[in-house]
Design a protein around this motif. Structure first.
Motif, short mmCIF file in Angstrom:
data_model
loop_
_atom_site.label_atom_id
_atom_site.label_comp_id
_atom_site.label_asym_id
_atom_site.label_seq_id
_atom_site.Cartn_x
_atom_site.Cartn_y
_atom_site.Cartn_z
N ARG A 142 -6.28 -1.06 -0.03
CA ARG A 142 -5.37 -2.02 -0.65
C ARG A 142 -5.54 -3.37 0.06
O ARG A 142 -5.87 -3.41 1.25
CB ARG A 142 -3.92 -1.56 -0.50
N LEU A 143 -5.27 -4.46 -0.67
CA LEU A 143 -5.31 -5.79 -0.09
C LEU A 143 -4.03 -6.51 -0.45
O LEU A 143 -3.60 -6.49 -1.61
CB LEU A 143 -6.53 -6.57 -0.59
N LEU A 153 -3.88 -8.73 4.62
CA LEU A 153 -3.82 -7.38 5.17
C LEU A 153 -4.63 -6.43 4.29
O LEU A 153 -4.49 -6.44 3.07
CB LEU A 153 -2.38 -6.87 5.25
N VAL A 154 -5.47 -5.62 4.93
CA VAL A 154 -6.29 -4.64 4.21
C VAL A 154 -6.10 -3.28 4.89
O VAL A 154 -6.17 -3.18 6.13
CB VAL A 154 -7.78 -5.03 4.23
N ASP A 195 0.18 0.78 4.25
CA ASP A 195 0.77 -0.28 5.06
C ASP A 195 0.69 0.04 6.54
O ASP A 195 0.53 -0.84 7.38
CB ASP A 195 2.23 -0.50 4.65
N GLU A 196 0.81 1.32 6.85
CA GLU A 196 0.69 1.74 8.25
C GLU A 196 -0.78 1.71 8.66
O GLU A 196 -1.63 2.33 8.04
CB GLU A 196 1.26 3.14 8.44
N GLY A 197 -1.09 1.00 9.70
CA GLY A 197 -2.46 0.93 10.19
C GLY A 197 -3.32 -0.09 9.47
O GLY A 197 -4.53 -0.13 9.69
N ALA A 198 -2.72 -0.94 8.62
CA ALA A 198 -3.49 -1.97 7.93
C ALA A 198 -3.99 -3.00 8.93
O ALA A 198 -3.34 -3.29 9.93
CB ALA A 198 -2.64 -2.64 6.86
#
Length: 523
Positions: free
Chosen positions: A200-201, A242-243, A247-250
């Motif tokens: 995801r971006l 953010l990639v 969301d956790e660890g992005a």
């Protein structure tokens, strides 16, 4: 061929085969054969009736693992019972006859996965095979291991199986931001590669989430995913990309945009106005009788274009997006005369405060690494510090290969595979290896900063308490870029003269009120 199952029907068929074989060995009559067949048929029909089985196999429906990490696919018997004398088969997809692990008669059969698989424990309290835990442990998961696995257990009391889906994930590289000027706006691109599955971006500008534009995912030859997106934002924006797989660890790339440097208004702009002034002079000569004094006043205004801000009319002639000057003299009380740590590195020479690589030590294609990096002293863990680094002059030219910044690392790693990022205690500005019109901020991510020309002297300002790290073009008296981070422990100046560069790097010494001026580097 799939082996005979050991369930209810399997038991019945074995009884039928036994009965027919018994007739052959006894050499019985037709009547005896008929009797044996009736007995076998009754046994088969009886065994086909619903009966309870003592083997019930349970698994988790889905498991996720990081690539190259060990992973356990849980599988166990219910109710709990020993599986030491049972047959346990794990296979991928429909490949029953090509198991990745096959256990029977208290030993393992040889499979292509030999050495990569073993029995694991479904949880810390598991008693292993003695309690019916037949979980599969993959010692090093790869993308090819992804798929649907079947845990098949059979014995004299019955058989059962259950499936578990394995997803293998791969965390990609930190995103890279690049900036292109479009009028008075900045076109910011975000790129990251090496992910699986599709990442995801997410964009954030001034801490507000934005919908990605031009979002593209592509699959590389290695089977890993890349992602690209861009947004158009005003300068002086706080931009974040953010990639991640969640969301956790992005992984995040963040940039405080600074308007790009442009040529001073006293060069090409003045040249144009001078030419125009000549035309005006001719017009004055011809039309003197119509307004000599008026045109002479205009010429005087045009002659002042090399003095920005001299009057209201002159200010309107200046480009509105020229970078505003910064008074670096305000840092004089924070100036520190940096000394270089002594080094026995065969890749560096230090003399009279000048630092350079040793010619001929690297092959032509070698990239800049920490083999040529060095720390400076003193270190600090509070307050504000400022120092300047010369990157060449008019005689030898401007350096094209260099790093300048700070580090909190106790020791500089010499292994090229160690990432030189903020997570390892390195924050610095560097020349861009691919573009002469840009510099590169190497923090947790690589960020490109457009410049009209490479700086000859870089000023480094650190506010430890607020986590600010800023870089200035000393000759132009303007900000190049600024990074906000969180420092931990003692921070030291950090330098790298690069490789294959004729121009040296010089750590400048200045007489400042709070320091002795007799602080020189030695090597």
């Amino acid at each position: 061929m799939r082996p005979l199952k050991s369930g209810r029907s399997g038991v019945a068929l074995r009884r039928l085969y036994f009965t027919l074989d018994l007739q052959q060995y006894t050499g019985g009559s037709l009547q005896q054969t008929h009797r044996c067949f009736v007995v076998a048929l009754c046994a088969f029909l009886y065994s086909s009736l619903p009966v309870s089985s003592n083997l019930v196999v349970l698994t988790k429906t889905a498991v996720s693992a990081d690539s190259s990490h060990a992973i356990t696919l849980p599988c166990w018997l219910n109710p709990s019972q020993s599986a030491e004398n049972l047959e346990v088969r794990w296979y991928l997809g429909d490949n029953f006859d090509a198991p990745i692990m096959f256990y029977r008669a208290k030993q393992f059969e040889v499979t292509p996965y030999q050495g990569r698989v073993e029995f694991g424990l479904k949880d810390a309290a598991s008693g292993g095979l003695k309690t019916g835990d037949v979980s599969l442990k993959l010692l090093s998961a790869t993308l090819k291991d992804e798929g649907d696995y079947t845990c098949y257990v059979s014995g004299d009391q019955g058989y059962d199986n259950a499936k578990v889906k394995l997803t293998v994930t791969k965390t990609g590289d930190p995103p890279i931001l690049s900036v292109v000027k479009e009028g008075k706006m900045a076109n910011v691109s975000c790129d990251s590669e090496g992910w699986h599955p599709e990442p995801r971006l997410r964009w954030s500008v001034q801490k507000q989430d934005l919908t990605p534009k031009g979002l593209q995912h592509s699959l590389g030859s290695s089977g890993l995913q890349s992602v690209h997106s861009w947004i158009l934002v005003p300068y002086s924006s706080d931009v974040s990309c953010l990639v991640g797989l969640s969301d956790e660890g992005a992984k995040e790339a963040r940039l405080l945009l600074v308007p790009p440097q442009e040529e001073e208004p006293g060069s090409s702009v003045v040249g144009g106005w001078v030419a125009f002034g000549v035309v005006l002079i001719l017009l004055i000569a011809v039309l003197a009788s119509l307004g000599l004094l008026y045109f002479r006043k205009r010429i005087l205004f045009l002659g002042k274009t090399d003095k920005p801000g001299s009057d209201e009319e002159n200010r309107e002639l200046l480009p509105k997006d020229v970078v505003q000057s910064t008074d670096l003299s305000r840092f004089i009380n924070s100036y520190v005369n940096v000394k270089l740590e002594g080094t026995g590195s065969p890749y560096l020479t230090i003399k009279d405060g000048k630092l350079r690589d040793v010619t001929g030590k690297f092959p032509a294609e070698q990239k800049v690494t920490c083999l040529t990096a060095i720390k400076g002293t003193p270190g600090f863990s509070s307050g504000q510090k400022y120092w300047e680094v010369s990157l060449g002059n008019n005689e030898v030219g401007t350096k094209k290969s260099w790093w300048v910044g700070v580090t909190s690392a106790a020791n500089i790693p010499r292994e090229p595979e160690v990432p030189i990022t903020a997570s390892n205690g390195f924050w610095f500005l560097s020349s861009s290896p691919d573009r002469e019109d840009s510099l590169q901020i190497s923090a947790e991510t690589n960020v490109l900063v457009l410049v009209s020309s490479r700086p000859q002297t870089v000023g480094v300002f650190v506010n430890y308490d607020s986590g600010e790290l800023s870089f200035y073009d000393v000759e132009r008296q303007c900000l190049i870029a600024s990074v906000t981070t969180s420092f931990r422990g003692e921070v030291f100046p950090f330098f790298n003269p690069g490789i294959g560069d004729a121009a040296p790097m010089e750590i400048l010494q200045k007489p400042v009120p709070h320091q002795s001026s007799d602080m020189t580097n030695s090597g």
